[in-house]
Design an enzyme around this catalytic site. Structure first.
Site, PDB file in Angstrom:
ATOM      1  N   CYS A  91       3.002 -20.151 -14.142  1.00 52.22           N
ATOM      2  CA  CYS A  91       2.940 -18.695 -14.014  1.00 52.22           C
ATOM      3  C   CYS A  91       2.013 -18.340 -12.872  1.00 52.22           C
ATOM      4  O   CYS A  91       1.105 -19.102 -12.533  1.00 52.22           O
ATOM      5  CB  CYS A  91       2.567 -18.029 -15.336  1.00 52.22           C
ATOM      6  SG  CYS A  91       0.842 -17.825 -15.643  1.00 52.22           S
ATOM      7  N   ASN A 151      13.596 -23.500 -19.864  1.00 53.54           N
ATOM      8  CA  ASN A 151      13.020 -22.163 -20.039  1.00 53.54           C
ATOM      9  C   ASN A 151      13.572 -21.190 -18.994  1.00 53.54           C
ATOM     10  O   ASN A 151      13.795 -21.562 -17.850  1.00 53.54           O
ATOM     11  CB  ASN A 151      11.489 -22.268 -19.915  1.00 53.54           C
ATOM     12  CG  ASN A 151      10.779 -20.920 -19.930  1.00 53.54           C
ATOM     13  OD1 ASN A 151      10.041 -20.606 -19.017  1.00 53.54           O
ATOM     14  ND2 ASN A 151      11.004 -20.123 -20.955  1.00 53.54           N
TER      15      ASN A 151
HETATM   16  C1  LIG Z   1       3.718 -11.272 -20.300  1.00 50.41           C
HETATM   17  C2  LIG Z   1       3.913 -12.689 -19.915  1.00 50.41           C
HETATM   18  C3  LIG Z   1       2.840 -13.565 -19.912  1.00 50.41           C
HETATM   19  C4  LIG Z   1       3.007 -14.904 -19.531  1.00 50.41           C
HETATM   20  N1  LIG Z   1       1.957 -15.751 -19.584  1.00 50.41           N
HETATM   21  C5  LIG Z   1       2.143 -17.065 -19.317  1.00 50.41           C
HETATM   22  C6  LIG Z   1       1.089 -18.005 -19.488  1.00 50.41           C
HETATM   23  O1  LIG Z   1      -0.029 -17.669 -19.895  1.00 50.41           O
HETATM   24  N2  LIG Z   1       1.347 -19.306 -19.167  1.00 50.41           N
HETATM   25  C7  LIG Z   1       2.569 -19.724 -18.714  1.00 50.41           C
HETATM   26  O2  LIG Z   1       2.760 -20.912 -18.450  1.00 50.41           O
HETATM   27  N3  LIG Z   1       3.590 -18.863 -18.585  1.00 50.41           N
HETATM   28  C8  LIG Z   1       3.404 -17.559 -18.881  1.00 50.41           C
HETATM   29  N4  LIG Z   1       4.454 -16.699 -18.801  1.00 50.41           N
HETATM   30  C9  LIG Z   1       5.801 -17.222 -18.462  1.00 50.41           C
HETATM   31  C10 LIG Z   1       6.592 -17.587 -19.731  1.00 50.41           C
HETATM   32  O3  LIG Z   1       5.976 -18.633 -20.447  1.00 50.41           O
HETATM   33  C11 LIG Z   1       8.034 -18.004 -19.401  1.00 50.41           C
HETATM   34  O4  LIG Z   1       7.991 -19.115 -18.552  1.00 50.41           O
HETATM   35  C12 LIG Z   1       8.813 -16.894 -18.707  1.00 50.41           C
HETATM   36  O5  LIG Z   1       8.617 -15.650 -19.360  1.00 50.41           O
HETATM   37  C13 LIG Z   1      10.316 -17.210 -18.657  1.00 50.41           C
HETATM   38  O6  LIG Z   1      10.825 -17.355 -19.943  1.00 50.41           O
HETATM   39  P1  LIG Z   1      11.673 -16.167 -20.657  1.00 50.41           P
HETATM   40  O7  LIG Z   1      12.790 -15.788 -19.723  1.00 50.41           O
HETATM   41  O8  LIG Z   1      12.166 -16.773 -21.941  1.00 50.41           O
HETATM   42  O9  LIG Z   1      10.731 -15.022 -20.852  1.00 50.41           O
HETATM   43  C14 LIG Z   1       4.304 -15.364 -19.150  1.00 50.41           C
HETATM   44  C15 LIG Z   1       5.386 -14.478 -19.171  1.00 50.41           C
HETATM   45  C16 LIG Z   1       5.216 -13.159 -19.560  1.00 50.41           C
HETATM   46  C17 LIG Z   1       6.417 -12.236 -19.597  1.00 50.41           C
END
Ligand SMILES: Cc1cc2nc3c(=O)[nH]c(=O)nc-3n(C[C@H](O)[C@H](O)[C@H](O)COP(=O)(O)O)c2cc1C
Length: 329
Positions: free
Chosen positions: A101, A201
């Protein structure tokens, strides 16, 4: 079923770490509703910052179901190793490294997905952390720095060579942020190129999509982030579908009310009377977003500052909906 080090997971559905969302109450709820593994919100590797209330709450694993997986982020190998050690002392049974992220800089060094640009540094961090702790280390990352610099295959091999136990891969690059659609070709290629488990993911929001993506990529599990917001029962829905090929019925209004009310109670207990109701607002808004009359309700709900009043107001909202549904039936 999948494996991380000595841990075997029965459900192939994992809760993605989300800062500000996957706190202890939410992780507990998702686990109860069918998530195989849940990962904590990211903790900075700079332990001098751990005295803040926010960090203290993130480091609190009291009563959490095992194995406890904690995510750390930072750009300095020795600091990351030390953070991993301290977290293991504090109860972590799996250390997850965040290269997924767009985390802010830590100690003037890049962190999170920004690290992907520097494969040498990636290797240093992964080796240092794996060598520092006796528990399994996992890596969460994106497909690359940018579309032109998609190096997930190299990073995956570096991780495997370093002794990382599993990979969670978001099908976007750092530059993509959350734009466009997640792509799964790179994830499929990574699955082919390493022997350790890979979790897929990005944009997975239904049982059928989960099955398609598992089939397409050959990944061992799916990791769900945003689709679990206000819908924590998605884990049992996907888990059930993957096992049986059948869809579970949607939860009734009564069940949604019960899940939300118990979530609220946990939030108040964990964050206290002042922060609890404030944290609760976004969750309530996600739970209610598809329900009739929720827009008007949210406006007045967001003005409530008191936990008991908030709880009662949610109950009242659902009672009205349930009564209307009974009248209509
Ligand atoms: C609000 C928010 C906070 C996130 N915080 C983190 C985090 O702390 N660590 C991380 O590796 N990814 C973080 N992510 C990314 C998610 O873990 C994930 O990789 C991303 O949302 C894609 O997956 P999805 O389409 O199922 O949401 C965050 C995403 C969102 C939306």
């Amino acid at each position: 079923m999948f494996q991380i080090g000595p841990y075997t997971f029965d459900s192939q559905v994992i809760l993605a770490p989300m800062a500000g969302i996957t706190d202890r109450p939410f992780r507990h709820l998702c686990r109860e509703l069918g998530a195989g593994l849940v990962v904590s919100e990211v903790v900075t590797a700079d332990s001098t910052l751990w005295t803040s209330r926010k960090s203290q709450l993130r480091l609190d694993h009291q009563g959490e179901a095992e194995p406890i997986a904690v995510q750390i982020a930072g750009g300095d190998a020795q600091m990351m190793a030390e953070a991993a050690r301290l977290n293991v002392d504090n109860g972590a049974q799996i250390i997850d490294i965040n290269m997924g992220c767009p985390a802010k800089k830590v100690c003037k060094k890049a962190a999170g997905s920004a690290l992907l640009k520097d494969e040498q540094l990636v290797a240093e961090i992964l080796h240092a952390v794996v060598n520092a702790v006796a528990v399994p280390v996992t890596l969460k990352f994106r497909t690359g720095w940018s579309l032109e610099a998609r190096n997930a295959l190299q990073v995956a091999r570096i991780a495997e060579d370093a002794g990382v136990s599993a990979l969670a891969l978001h099908g976007r690059t750092r530059a993509c942020a959350f734009r466009g659609k997640a792509e799964y070709d790179t994830i499929a290629a990574v699955v082919q190129s390493v022997a350790i488990p890979v979790f897929c993911n990005g944009d997975i929001d239904s049982p059928t999509k989960a099955q398609e993506v598992l089939h397409y990529t050959g990944a061992q599990a799916v990791m769900i982030g945003r689709a679990a917001q206000g819908r924590p029962w998605i884990f049992r829905e996907i888990d059930h579908y993957l096992r049986t090929g059948e869809h579970l019925p949607e939860p009734s209004l009564t069940e949604i009310r019960d899940i939300l009310c118990s979530h609220l109670r946990e939030l108040y207990g964990f964050y206290g009377e002042f922060m609890g109701p404030r944290i609760a607002r976004k969750h309530v808004s996600w739970y209610l977003q598809t329900l009739t009359g929720s827009k008007a309700f949210r406006v007045q709900f967001n003005r409530i500052e008191n936990a008991e009043e908030q709880h009662a107001s949610v109950q009242h909202f659902f009672e009205r909906l349930i009564t209307n549904e009974e009248i209509a039936a």
